[in-house]
Write a protein that holds these residues in place. Structure first.
Motif, PDB file in Angstrom:
ATOM      1  N   GLU A   1       0.609  -1.288   0.033  1.00  0.00           N
ATOM      2  CA  GLU A   1       0.192   0.242  -0.187  1.00  0.00           C
ATOM      3  C   GLU A   1       1.134   1.085  -0.143  1.00  0.00           C
ATOM      4  O   GLU A   1       1.776   1.382   0.574  1.00  0.00           O
ATOM      5  CB  GLU A   1      -1.358   0.199   1.678  1.00  0.00           C
ATOM      6  N   LEU A   2       0.230   2.548  -0.813  1.00  0.00           N
ATOM      7  CA  LEU A   2       1.279   2.971  -0.705  1.00  0.00           C
ATOM      8  C   LEU A   2      -0.043   4.604  -0.568  1.00  0.00           C
ATOM      9  O   LEU A   2      -1.576   4.942  -0.153  1.00  0.00           O
ATOM     10  CB  LEU A   2       1.794   3.208  -2.381  1.00  0.00           C
ATOM     11  N   GLU A   3       1.083   5.703  -0.288  1.00  0.00           N
ATOM     12  CA  GLU A   3      -0.066   6.796  -0.286  1.00  0.00           C
ATOM     13  C   GLU A   3       0.660   8.166  -0.523  1.00  0.00           C
ATOM     14  O   GLU A   3       1.761   8.149  -0.528  1.00  0.00           O
ATOM     15  CB  GLU A   3      -0.192   7.190   1.556  1.00  0.00           C
ATOM     16  N   ILE A   4      -0.143   9.148  -0.957  1.00  0.00           N
ATOM     17  CA  ILE A   4       0.056  10.068  -1.746  1.00  0.00           C
ATOM     18  C   ILE A   4       1.155  11.244  -0.379  1.00  0.00           C
ATOM     19  O   ILE A   4       0.193  11.436   0.378  1.00  0.00           O
ATOM     20  CB  ILE A   4      -0.655  11.393  -2.705  1.00  0.00           C
ATOM     21  N   VAL A   5       2.213  11.233  -0.895  1.00  0.00           N
ATOM     22  CA  VAL A   5       3.451  12.437   0.139  1.00  0.00           C
ATOM     23  C   VAL A   5       3.729  13.404  -0.135  1.00  0.00           C
ATOM     24  O   VAL A   5       4.084  14.747   0.921  1.00  0.00           O
ATOM     25  CB  VAL A   5       4.400  11.471   0.877  1.00  0.00           C
ATOM     26  N   ALA A   6       3.480  13.533  -1.241  1.00  0.00           N
ATOM     27  CA  ALA A   6       3.870  15.213  -1.707  1.00  0.00           C
ATOM     28  C   ALA A   6       3.918  14.499  -3.242  1.00  0.00           C
ATOM     29  O   ALA A   6       3.701  14.339  -3.980  1.00  0.00           O
ATOM     30  CB  ALA A   6       5.875  15.260  -1.624  1.00  0.00           C
ATOM     31  N   LEU A   7       3.069  16.496  -3.376  1.00  0.00           N
ATOM     32  CA  LEU A   7       3.133  16.428  -5.282  1.00  0.00           C
ATOM     33  C   LEU A   7       4.081  17.517  -5.744  1.00  0.00           C
ATOM     34  O   LEU A   7       4.221  19.094  -4.786  1.00  0.00           O
ATOM     35  CB  LEU A   7       1.716  16.744  -5.302  1.00  0.00           C
ATOM     36  N   SER A   8       5.124  17.671  -6.094  1.00  0.00           N
ATOM     37  CA  SER A   8       6.299  17.826  -6.712  1.00  0.00           C
ATOM     38  C   SER A   8       5.845  19.225  -8.093  1.00  0.00           C
ATOM     39  O   SER A   8       5.709  18.684  -8.654  1.00  0.00           O
ATOM     40  CB  SER A   8       7.692  18.043  -6.314  1.00  0.00           C
TER      41      SER A   8
ATOM     42  N   TYR B   1       5.748  18.352 -13.442  1.00  0.00           N
ATOM     43  CA  TYR B   1       5.412  17.487 -11.983  1.00  0.00           C
ATOM     44  C   TYR B   1       5.496  16.439 -11.702  1.00  0.00           C
ATOM     45  O   TYR B   1       5.661  15.626 -12.222  1.00  0.00           O
ATOM     46  CB  TYR B   1       3.466  17.830 -12.311  1.00  0.00           C
ATOM     47  N   ALA B   2       5.671  16.218 -10.347  1.00  0.00           N
ATOM     48  CA  ALA B   2       5.981  14.225  -9.923  1.00  0.00           C
ATOM     49  C   ALA B   2       4.982  14.551  -8.626  1.00  0.00           C
ATOM     50  O   ALA B   2       4.844  15.259  -8.286  1.00  0.00           O
ATOM     51  CB  ALA B   2       7.007  14.674  -9.159  1.00  0.00           C
ATOM     52  N   VAL B   3       4.006  13.895  -8.718  1.00  0.00           N
ATOM     53  CA  VAL B   3       3.668  13.135  -7.593  1.00  0.00           C
ATOM     54  C   VAL B   3       4.268  12.345  -7.206  1.00  0.00           C
ATOM     55  O   VAL B   3       4.891  11.331  -7.668  1.00  0.00           O
ATOM     56  CB  VAL B   3       1.980  12.869  -7.945  1.00  0.00           C
ATOM     57  N   VAL B   4       4.520  11.981  -5.383  1.00  0.00           N
ATOM     58  CA  VAL B   4       5.323  11.096  -4.730  1.00  0.00           C
ATOM     59  C   VAL B   4       4.521  10.505  -3.624  1.00  0.00           C
ATOM     60  O   VAL B   4       3.513  10.665  -3.339  1.00  0.00           O
ATOM     61  CB  VAL B   4       7.049  11.778  -3.857  1.00  0.00           C
TER      62      VAL B   4
ATOM     63  N   LEU C   1      12.088  15.429  -8.532  1.00  0.00           N
ATOM     64  CA  LEU C   1      12.208  15.045  -9.652  1.00  0.00           C
ATOM     65  C   LEU C   1      13.805  15.010 -10.433  1.00  0.00           C
ATOM     66  O   LEU C   1      14.208  14.670 -10.904  1.00  0.00           O
ATOM     67  CB  LEU C   1      11.877  16.337 -10.330  1.00  0.00           C
ATOM     68  N   ARG C   2      14.672  15.909  -9.350  1.00  0.00           N
ATOM     69  CA  ARG C   2      16.317  15.572  -9.642  1.00  0.00           C
ATOM     70  C   ARG C   2      16.093  13.970  -9.524  1.00  0.00           C
ATOM     71  O   ARG C   2      17.125  13.558  -9.791  1.00  0.00           O
ATOM     72  CB  ARG C   2      16.725  16.360  -9.344  1.00  0.00           C
ATOM     73  N   ALA C   3      15.711  13.451  -8.228  1.00  0.00           N
ATOM     74  CA  ALA C   3      16.096  12.549  -8.136  1.00  0.00           C
ATOM     75  C   ALA C   3      15.351  11.167  -9.255  1.00  0.00           C
ATOM     76  O   ALA C   3      16.706  10.361  -9.181  1.00  0.00           O
ATOM     77  CB  ALA C   3      15.279  11.995  -6.568  1.00  0.00           C
ATOM     78  N   ILE C   4      14.244  11.539 -10.138  1.00  0.00           N
ATOM     79  CA  ILE C   4      14.167  10.604 -10.824  1.00  0.00           C
ATOM     80  C   ILE C   4      14.906  10.186 -11.577  1.00  0.00           C
ATOM     81  O   ILE C   4      15.280   9.692 -12.497  1.00  0.00           O
ATOM     82  CB  ILE C   4      12.725  10.931 -11.383  1.00  0.00           C
TER      83      ILE C   4
ATOM     84  N   PRO D   1       8.382   8.058  -7.010  1.00  0.00           N
ATOM     85  CA  PRO D   1       8.146   9.672  -8.380  1.00  0.00           C
ATOM     86  C   PRO D   1       7.586   8.852  -8.972  1.00  0.00           C
ATOM     87  O   PRO D   1       8.883   8.631  -9.660  1.00  0.00           O
ATOM     88  CB  PRO D   1       9.477   9.783  -7.636  1.00  0.00           C
ATOM     89  N   ILE D   2       6.444   9.481  -9.435  1.00  0.00           N
ATOM     90  CA  ILE D   2       5.954   9.554 -10.738  1.00  0.00           C
ATOM     91  C   ILE D   2       5.574  10.525 -11.547  1.00  0.00           C
ATOM     92  O   ILE D   2       5.669  11.811 -10.902  1.00  0.00           O
ATOM     93  CB  ILE D   2       4.565   9.021 -10.449  1.00  0.00           C
ATOM     94  N   VAL D   3       6.272  10.630 -12.435  1.00  0.00           N
ATOM     95  CA  VAL D   3       6.195  12.530 -13.402  1.00  0.00           C
ATOM     96  C   VAL D   3       4.924  12.347 -14.110  1.00  0.00           C
ATOM     97  O   VAL D   3       4.512  11.252 -14.494  1.00  0.00           O
ATOM     98  CB  VAL D   3       7.352  12.214 -14.465  1.00  0.00           C
ATOM     99  N   ILE D   4       4.230  13.140 -13.658  1.00  0.00           N
ATOM    100  CA  ILE D   4       2.735  13.385 -14.218  1.00  0.00           C
ATOM    101  C   ILE D   4       2.735  14.611 -15.440  1.00  0.00           C
ATOM    102  O   ILE D   4       3.632  15.709 -14.804  1.00  0.00           O
ATOM    103  CB  ILE D   4       1.654  13.612 -13.401  1.00  0.00           C
TER     104      ILE D   4
END
Length: 198
Positions: free
Chosen positions: A5-12, A21-24, A182-185, A35-38
């Motif tokens: 299970e995951l939860e949204i922890v950040a929107l960058s 943008y990235a949803v973490v 984003l840089r980490a991705i 992190p997922i680029v959206i």
């Protein structure tokens, strides 16, 4: 396969690239982040739902929810089920009184619906293993508002190619401390690309 299970922890968002943008997503009982680029529209749709804003007219994802509810379709969960060439694939697990079905979805759309329905988000170990980033345990859990900090992207992929694997791993640690997802991705992808060569 066991679901995690995951939860949204950040929107960058990126200050230097207006459309990035990235949803973490964070592991519910763990330290890994995914992190997922959206796209910008999907980032806005997720942010509106997270902040419980009420737009004057329904957004596309609100329309989808209203449509599903009008026809007694429940959204039970979303599963980030696959990762191919840097693209995440997701499924909506839905049911009505007669049947349960899995519907293919873009991950960003699935997340926007999950926030609206309040349903759980899952993935599998192999996806977290290949695309996740391990956060160090500092002993205290961060508050959600501390994690939801806007970040900016620095440098380019060309800069990363000139760095050694050791330098990349060190840089990855530094950008994670700054929560620059984003840089980490980009750094994680460069490290994974090199590991596949060997």
């Amino acid at each position: 396969m066991k679901k995690i299970e995951l939860e949204i922890v950040a929107l960058s968002h990126s200050i230097t690239q207006t459309h990035s943008y990235a949803v973490v997503l964070g592991e519910t009982n763990g330290l890994r982040r995914l992190p997922i680029v959206i796209g910008g529209f999907e980032a806005q749709a997720i942010a509106v739902a997270l902040e419980r804003m009420q737009p004057s007219r329904p957004l596309t994802h609100d329309l989808m929810k209203n449509f599903m509810m009008a026809f007694n379709v429940e959204l039970h969960e979303i599963i980030i089920s696959d990762l191919q060439e840097g693209i995440f694939y997701s499924k909506l697990v839905c049911s009505n009184e007669h049947d349960t079905v899995e519907i293919d979805s873009r991950t960003s759309d699935a997340l926007a619906l999950a926030v609206r329905f309040g349903c759980p988000i899952y993935t599998y170990e192999h996806i977290l293993e290949s695309a996740g980033i391990l956060m160090e345990d500092s002993g205290k859990k961060k508050k959600p508002e501390e994690e939801q900090q806007l970040v900016r992207e620095t440098g380019s992929k060309d800069d990363l190619k000139g760095m050694s694997l050791e330098e990349l791993n060190q840089l990855l640690g530094e950008v994670l401390e700054q929560e620059d997802y984003l840089r980490a991705i980009a750094i994680r992808d460069e490290i994974n690309r090199r590991k596949k060569k060997y």
